[in-house]
Design a protein around this motif. Structure first.
Motif, short mmCIF file in Angstrom:
data_model
loop_
_atom_site.label_atom_id
_atom_site.label_comp_id
_atom_site.label_asym_id
_atom_site.label_seq_id
_atom_site.Cartn_x
_atom_site.Cartn_y
_atom_site.Cartn_z
N THR A 101 28.78 33.96 6.71
CA THR A 101 29.50 33.06 7.61
C THR A 101 30.56 32.27 6.86
OG1 THR A 101 27.52 32.85 8.96
CG2 THR A 101 29.21 31.21 9.30
N ALA A 102 30.24 31.81 5.66
CA ALA A 102 31.21 31.05 4.86
C ALA A 102 32.39 31.93 4.48
CB ALA A 102 30.53 30.49 3.62
N LEU A 103 32.13 33.14 4.03
CA LEU A 103 33.20 34.05 3.63
C LEU A 103 34.03 34.52 4.82
CD1 LEU A 103 31.25 36.11 0.99
CD2 LEU A 103 33.14 34.52 0.55
N GLU A 104 33.40 34.58 5.97
CA GLU A 104 34.09 34.97 7.20
C GLU A 104 35.06 33.89 7.64
OE1 GLU A 104 31.66 35.20 10.87
OE2 GLU A 104 31.94 37.36 10.59
N GLY A 105 34.79 32.66 7.21
CA GLY A 105 35.65 31.54 7.59
C GLY A 105 35.34 30.99 8.96
N SER A 106 34.13 31.22 9.43
CA SER A 106 33.78 30.75 10.78
C SER A 106 32.76 29.61 10.74
CB SER A 106 33.25 31.91 11.63
OG SER A 106 32.09 32.45 11.05
N LEU A 107 32.89 28.76 9.74
CA LEU A 107 32.00 27.60 9.66
C LEU A 107 32.39 26.55 10.69
CD1 LEU A 107 31.72 27.12 5.81
CD2 LEU A 107 30.06 28.16 7.33
N HIS A 108 31.40 25.87 11.21
CA HIS A 108 31.63 24.78 12.16
C HIS A 108 30.96 23.54 11.61
CE1 HIS A 108 33.09 27.80 14.91
NE2 HIS A 108 31.96 28.48 14.75
N ARG A 109 31.10 22.46 12.33
CA ARG A 109 30.42 21.23 11.89
C ARG A 109 28.93 21.51 11.78
NH1 ARG A 109 33.19 16.42 12.06
NH2 ARG A 109 31.26 15.27 12.21
N ASN A 110 28.34 20.95 10.76
CA ASN A 110 26.91 21.17 10.53
C ASN A 110 26.08 20.58 11.66
OD1 ASN A 110 27.59 22.34 8.16
ND2 ASN A 110 27.02 20.61 6.87
#
Length: 129
Positions: A101-110
């Motif tokens: 998910t981090a490498l995909e660049g699709s992180l959201h607010r925790n």
């Protein structure tokens, strides 16, 4: 034990070689050296990993990738070939989902997750990011 490898390359193209040919030669030699370094880095077991090994793994994950799709594909390939990363993903199933998910660049607010890190599911790992 450990192995120390020194890789040397002498560059003497003379005056009759164009600047572009010289640059291409140097780039090929650097690619070869990076390949040798990555090969041995992937052999390091998880227990022997240190800060420098972690940095080298990060460079390996991002080597020659231009977009998120390539980063995810590279991660899948490196996760199979890297002894330490493969062991980490086996020990903690959530690592693959979180790093992907981090490498995909699709992180959201925790989002708060009410569980210990050892018990994190793949779905929660993606949410945690």
């Amino acid at each position: 034990g450990s192995t120390k490898l020194e890789y040397g390359c002498e560059l003497d193209l003379g005056f009759s070689v164009s600047r572009g040919a010289g640059k291409a030669f140097v780039e090929r030699r650097l690619d070869e050296m990076a390949g040798v370094s990555i090969y041995f880095q992937r052999l390091v077991p998880f227990e022997a990993f240190n800060v420098e090994d972690g940095r080298a793994l990060a460079y390996d994950l991002l080597l020659k990738v231009k977009n998120s799709g390539q980063r995810v594909e590279r991660f899948k390939m490196v996760a199979e070939k890297s002894s330490a990363l493969r062991e980490l993903c086996t020990r903690h199933s959530w690592v693959k989902a979180t790093l992907g998910t981090a490498l995909e660049g699709s992180l959201h607010r925790n989002k708060p997750v009410g569980t210990k890190l050892v018990c994190v599911s793949d779905k929660e790992a993606i949410q945690i990011g």
